[in-house]
Design a protein around this motif. Structure first.
Motif, PDB file in Angstrom:
ATOM      1  N   LYS A  54      12.816  -0.461  -8.105  1.00  0.00           N
ATOM      2  CA  LYS A  54      12.664  -1.731  -7.389  1.00  0.00           C
ATOM      3  C   LYS A  54      14.024  -2.400  -7.176  1.00  0.00           C
ATOM      4  CE  LYS A  54      11.024  -6.424  -8.163  1.00  0.00           C
ATOM      5  NZ  LYS A  54      10.008  -7.300  -8.768  1.00  0.00           N
ATOM      6  N   TYR A  55      14.821  -2.459  -8.242  1.00  0.00           N
ATOM      7  CA  TYR A  55      16.094  -3.187  -8.142  1.00  0.00           C
ATOM      8  C   TYR A  55      17.121  -2.460  -7.279  1.00  0.00           C
ATOM      9  CZ  TYR A  55      14.739  -7.174 -10.950  1.00  0.00           C
ATOM     10  OH  TYR A  55      14.131  -8.329 -11.380  1.00  0.00           O
ATOM     11  N   LEU A  58      16.131  -3.689  -3.887  1.00  0.00           N
ATOM     12  CA  LEU A  58      16.478  -5.098  -3.698  1.00  0.00           C
ATOM     13  C   LEU A  58      17.983  -5.275  -3.543  1.00  0.00           C
ATOM     14  CD1 LEU A  58      14.385  -7.125  -6.343  1.00  0.00           C
ATOM     15  CD2 LEU A  58      14.082  -7.106  -3.857  1.00  0.00           C
ATOM     16  N   TRP A  59      18.735  -4.708  -4.457  1.00  0.00           N
ATOM     17  CA  TRP A  59      20.164  -4.992  -4.537  1.00  0.00           C
ATOM     18  C   TRP A  59      20.994  -4.194  -3.535  1.00  0.00           C
ATOM     19  CZ3 TRP A  59      20.534  -5.294 -10.650  1.00  0.00           C
ATOM     20  CH2 TRP A  59      19.975  -6.522 -11.047  1.00  0.00           C
ATOM     21  N   HIS A 339      11.308  -3.140 -23.083  1.00  0.00           N
ATOM     22  CA  HIS A 339      12.118  -4.255 -22.582  1.00  0.00           C
ATOM     23  C   HIS A 339      13.552  -3.773 -22.323  1.00  0.00           C
ATOM     24  CE1 HIS A 339      12.620  -8.828 -22.588  1.00  0.00           C
ATOM     25  NE2 HIS A 339      13.853  -8.399 -22.473  1.00  0.00           N
ATOM     26  N   ASN A 342      13.895  -1.507 -19.279  1.00  0.00           N
ATOM     27  CA  ASN A 342      13.934  -2.329 -18.062  1.00  0.00           C
ATOM     28  C   ASN A 342      15.370  -2.816 -17.827  1.00  0.00           C
ATOM     29  OD1 ASN A 342      14.179  -5.286 -17.220  1.00  0.00           O
ATOM     30  ND2 ASN A 342      12.115  -4.922 -16.433  1.00  0.00           N
ATOM     31  N   GLN A 343      16.022  -3.256 -18.896  1.00  0.00           N
ATOM     32  CA  GLN A 343      17.396  -3.749 -18.776  1.00  0.00           C
ATOM     33  C   GLN A 343      18.337  -2.614 -18.369  1.00  0.00           C
ATOM     34  OE1 GLN A 343      18.456  -7.426 -19.958  1.00  0.00           O
ATOM     35  NE2 GLN A 343      16.672  -7.184 -18.661  1.00  0.00           N
ATOM     36  N   LYS A 346      18.143  -2.046 -14.642  1.00  0.00           N
ATOM     37  CA  LYS A 346      18.886  -3.006 -13.817  1.00  0.00           C
ATOM     38  C   LYS A 346      20.385  -2.740 -13.881  1.00  0.00           C
ATOM     39  CE  LYS A 346      15.269  -6.429 -14.397  1.00  0.00           C
ATOM     40  NZ  LYS A 346      14.742  -7.459 -15.306  1.00  0.00           N
ATOM     41  N   ALA A 350      22.478  -1.830 -10.471  1.00  0.00           N
ATOM     42  CA  ALA A 350      23.649  -2.587 -10.013  1.00  0.00           C
ATOM     43  C   ALA A 350      24.869  -1.670  -9.909  1.00  0.00           C
ATOM     44  CB  ALA A 350      23.934  -3.745 -10.974  1.00  0.00           C
ATOM     45  N   GLU A 354      27.135  -0.331  -6.440  1.00  0.00           N
ATOM     46  CA  GLU A 354      28.600  -0.453  -6.316  1.00  0.00           C
ATOM     47  C   GLU A 354      29.229   0.920  -6.092  1.00  0.00           C
ATOM     48  OE1 GLU A 354      30.017  -3.526  -6.054  1.00  0.00           O
ATOM     49  OE2 GLU A 354      27.890  -4.040  -6.143  1.00  0.00           O
ATOM     50  N   ASN A 423       4.597 -10.497 -16.979  1.00  0.00           N
ATOM     51  CA  ASN A 423       5.825 -10.733 -16.216  1.00  0.00           C
ATOM     52  C   ASN A 423       6.695  -9.493 -16.107  1.00  0.00           C
ATOM     53  OD1 ASN A 423       6.274 -13.596 -15.132  1.00  0.00           O
ATOM     54  ND2 ASN A 423       5.346 -13.969 -17.136  1.00  0.00           N
ATOM     55  N   ILE A 424       6.794  -8.721 -17.174  1.00  0.00           N
ATOM     56  CA  ILE A 424       7.654  -7.528 -17.075  1.00  0.00           C
ATOM     57  C   ILE A 424       6.974  -6.467 -16.210  1.00  0.00           C
ATOM     58  CG2 ILE A 424       6.931  -6.331 -19.205  1.00  0.00           C
ATOM     59  CD1 ILE A 424       9.893  -5.583 -19.633  1.00  0.00           C
ATOM     60  N   SER A 426       5.129  -7.069 -13.636  1.00  0.00           N
ATOM     61  CA  SER A 426       5.348  -7.424 -12.236  1.00  0.00           C
ATOM     62  C   SER A 426       6.834  -7.371 -11.878  1.00  0.00           C
ATOM     63  CB  SER A 426       4.693  -8.774 -11.908  1.00  0.00           C
ATOM     64  OG  SER A 426       5.582  -9.804 -12.122  1.00  0.00           O
ATOM     65  N   ASP A 427       7.711  -7.575 -12.856  1.00  0.00           N
ATOM     66  CA  ASP A 427       9.150  -7.421 -12.588  1.00  0.00           C
ATOM     67  C   ASP A 427       9.477  -5.977 -12.184  1.00  0.00           C
ATOM     68  OD1 ASP A 427      11.902  -8.296 -12.526  1.00  0.00           O
ATOM     69  OD2 ASP A 427      12.210  -7.349 -14.483  1.00  0.00           O
TER      70      ASP A 427
ATOM     71  N   ARG B  29      23.253 -13.179 -10.595  1.00  0.00           N
ATOM     72  CA  ARG B  29      22.144 -12.250 -10.346  1.00  0.00           C
ATOM     73  C   ARG B  29      21.938 -11.325 -11.551  1.00  0.00           C
ATOM     74  NH1 ARG B  29      23.112  -7.552  -5.982  1.00  0.00           N
ATOM     75  NH2 ARG B  29      23.808  -6.479  -7.861  1.00  0.00           N
ATOM     76  N   ALA B  36      14.344 -12.108 -16.210  1.00  0.00           N
ATOM     77  CA  ALA B  36      13.200 -11.721 -15.376  1.00  0.00           C
ATOM     78  C   ALA B  36      12.080 -11.072 -16.183  1.00  0.00           C
ATOM     79  CB  ALA B  36      13.671 -10.763 -14.288  1.00  0.00           C
ATOM     80  N   ASN B  37      12.421 -10.385 -17.271  1.00  0.00           N
ATOM     81  CA  ASN B  37      11.407  -9.713 -18.082  1.00  0.00           C
ATOM     82  C   ASN B  37      10.341 -10.702 -18.549  1.00  0.00           C
ATOM     83  OD1 ASN B  37      13.771  -8.187 -17.938  1.00  0.00           O
ATOM     84  ND2 ASN B  37      13.274  -7.033 -19.787  1.00  0.00           N
ATOM     85  N   CYS B  38      10.726 -11.941 -18.769  1.00  0.00           N
ATOM     86  CA  CYS B  38       9.775 -12.960 -19.228  1.00  0.00           C
ATOM     87  C   CYS B  38       9.467 -13.988 -18.146  1.00  0.00           C
ATOM     88  CB  CYS B  38      10.330 -13.689 -20.448  1.00  0.00           C
ATOM     89  SG  CYS B  38      10.461 -12.627 -21.890  1.00  0.00           S
ATOM     90  N   GLY B  40       9.935 -13.700 -14.846  1.00  0.00           N
ATOM     91  CA  GLY B  40       9.648 -13.147 -13.527  1.00  0.00           C
ATOM     92  C   GLY B  40      10.920 -12.819 -12.755  1.00  0.00           C
ATOM     93  N   THR B  41      10.781 -11.927 -11.773  1.00  0.00           N
ATOM     94  CA  THR B  41      11.914 -11.528 -10.943  1.00  0.00           C
ATOM     95  C   THR B  41      12.520 -12.771 -10.281  1.00  0.00           C
ATOM     96  OG1 THR B  41      10.816  -9.427 -10.511  1.00  0.00           O
ATOM     97  CG2 THR B  41      12.648 -10.008  -9.046  1.00  0.00           C
ATOM     98  N   VAL B  46       4.946 -15.055 -13.059  1.00  0.00           N
ATOM     99  CA  VAL B  46       3.571 -14.821 -12.608  1.00  0.00           C
ATOM    100  C   VAL B  46       2.569 -15.532 -13.514  1.00  0.00           C
ATOM    101  CG1 VAL B  46       4.121 -12.620 -11.519  1.00  0.00           C
ATOM    102  CG2 VAL B  46       3.327 -12.630 -13.891  1.00  0.00           C
TER     103      VAL B  46
END
Lengths: 430, 102
Positions: A54-55, A58-59, A339, A342-343, A346, A350, A354, A423-424, A426-427, B29, B36-38, B40-41, B46
């Motif tokens: 996803k990122y 987006l990025w 978690h 996910n980090q 990202k 990023a 680059e 939230n994660i 949906s992130d 950014r 965002a993990n908590c 939201g993006t 949400v």
């Protein structure tokens, strides 16, 4: 061309061009990054791979073509899966579609990558797709279980009887059923491998969830915890307090108890000192980066994990390939968690944007981690940390004085824990 | 391209001013992607966690500083806020305040 034709026959609706000249959906409107800059293939659609997909879209403002490959068509979350074992959530509640990633222009491929040819920048698939090229590869494969270290477990039959349930899915439900069919005064025995393993607090959360169920349904039943580590590896005092106050007398915790073998028929776990019999056995073997990381030559730390450059998540073994999540050789005090994966996703996204535009990646990345654990159906405890890049040590370092654990277990954090999951998810996925 | 070549290429073409002191041009950014993990993006929650997207910069920054200094009750934000420099808290507040709420 042959490959492309085969792929189109097999793949139907997916749009695809050659690795460097794909036709993009209409969203690439940012003036500075207009031209397509190449294709990133992502193997493994879990917390790391989905986030990276996803990122990256987006990025890069849609200028990088992203293909996300996974064997499974839907995402089932490992975090929260202990709640299915405890009975307060269903598998459906921790399952999510990946379809909304298509709105970001991510191409979803349901298949298994069987081989990576990194010299030619090509991957081979098992079932549906013909060989396919990439410009950069992300491998986010998760862990495989080292059953070769437990002779009695080294057969498909043994593994179908003694479950791990350490990848969420059918085993999660099957373990729940085993516990439901346990005799009323039965014993549940869980074994925990030496750290590092996926999800440090996970086994102790599972003990809480099994205890939560047994307390209501089979109050005479008992739990034995055989922990290869010398102590609870995460949130120890908080877990101990929960065991003492919520599940008093039910849990027999034995540290320094590494399971060396399993007698599946005799339902017995063997340590150097003891044979422990149970009605339901839940064996968590040692873990390592999954097979595709090994066959690609990415495993270069302790014969188990993949070392990466923490400025880009690029493998230190094979240039052009980025490794995410539990499969990495973790930075100091960095847990193998969803978690954190996910980090990683990202950070890699990023950096790849680059690099593919001929620029240097950010030299000062920062990542954060939190693991919420449910000690009952409603009460939660957490551990958190913030990791900043240290140029001298060339790694991410937990910031002194930051992070920590919950003051006490609470229902307030129970609500935050479940909200974290929403939230994660949906992130990563919407 | 190997790392040395890449670096050489970057030095040759990058406008130097943009990378003075090695600061990430996407600092806000990048930091917001920690949240965002908590939340939201881009800070658009949400549900179940407060939304941060589009809140005034000054309010966000004040709350973050209060968390950091232990002056605002929290289950977790006091621990996380201590992991960032004041400049980083400013950058993330600037970024989040400019995002669209849900």
């Amino acid at each position: 061309m042959t490959n492309r034709r085969k792929f189109l026959q097999a793949g139907g609706a997916v749009t695809i061009g050659s690795a460097v000249s794909s036709i993009l959906p209409g969203c690439a409107s940012t003036p500075e990054i207009r031209k397509p800059v190449g294709r990133v293939m992502i193997i493994g659609a879990g917390y790391g791979g989905q986030t990276a997909a996803k990122y990256l879209r987006l990025w890069s403002a849609g200028s990088i073509e992203v293909m996300l490959v996974d064997r499974e068509p839907t995402f089932i979350s490992c975090p929260m899966s202990n709640l299915v074992i405890g009975g307060s959530r269903t598998l459906a509640e921790i399952t999510r579609s990946r379809n909304r990633l298509k709105e970001h222009g991510v191409q979803l491929l349901t298949d298994e990558v069987t081989a990576v040819d990194h010299a030619r920048k090509m991957v081979k698939f098992k079932d549906r797709y013909a060989d396919m090229g990439y410009d950069r590869l992300i491998v986010s494969p998760g862990v495989d279980l080292m059953y070769d270290t437990l002779p009695g477990m080294n057969s498909a039959d043994a593994q179908s009887q003694v479950l791990h349930a350490w990848r969420a899915g059918p085993q999660t439900v099957a373990l729940r059923k085993q516990i439901e069919s346990m005799p009323d005064d039965g014993t549940f025995v869980i074994s925990i491998p030496l750290a590092p393993y996926r999800c440090p607090p996970g086994p102790y959360e599972r003990v809480c969830q099994v205890a939560h169920y047994l307390k209501q349904a089979k109050p005479k039943a008992r739990i034995v915890v055989l922990d290869a580590n010398e102590n609870i590896t995460s949130k120890g005092p908080l877990f101990r307090a929960a065991w003492e106050q919520l599940y008093k007398g039910m849990i027999d915790y034995r540290p320094n108890s590494e399971v060396k073998d399993v007698d599946v028929r005799g339902k017995t776990l063997k340590t150097d000192f003891d044979n422990v019999k149970g009605d339901v056995l839940n064996v968590l073997p040692s873990m390592r980066a999954a097979d595709i990381a090994r066959s690609t030559g990415l495993i270069n730390a302790n014969n188990r994990w993949c070392s990466v450059d923490w400025l880009s998540m690029e493998s230190t073994a094979v240039p052009g390939i980025h490794v995410l999540g539990d499969a990495t050789m973790s930075a100091p005090a960095m847990p193998k968690s969803g978690h954190m994966a996910n980090q990683h996703g990202k950070l890699a996204a990023a950096a790849i944007v680059e690099i593919m535009n001929g620029r240097q990646p950010n030299q000062e990345p920062v990542l954060a981690n939190t693991c919420y654990s449910f000690v009952s159906d409603k009460e939660v405890i957490h551990v958190s940390s913030v990791h900043q890049y240290d140029a001298k040590q060339k790694t991410l370092v937990a910031v002194p004085g930051s992070g920590g654990v919950s003051a006490q277990r609470s229902e307030i954090e129970g609500a935050y824990g479940w909200a974290w999951a929403q939230n994660i998810w949906s992130d990563m996925l919407s | 391209m190997n790392r040395t070549l890449l670096l050489a290429a970057v030095l040759a073409i990058a406008p130097l001013g943009a990378r003075a002191q090695g600061t990430d041009p996407n600092l806000g950014r990048m930091l917001a992607s920690n949240c965002a993990n908590c939340h939201g993006t881009n800070g658009a929650s949400v549900g179940g966690m407060p939304s941060l997207a589009g809140k005034p910069r000054a309010a966000l920054l004040q709350m973050l500083r209060e968390y950091r200094d232990g002056k605002r009750p929290a289950t977790i934000m006091h621990q996380l806020a201590k992991g960032y420099t004041d400049a980083q808290l400013e950058a993330v507040s600037t970024y989040l305040s400019a995002q669209k709420p849900n």
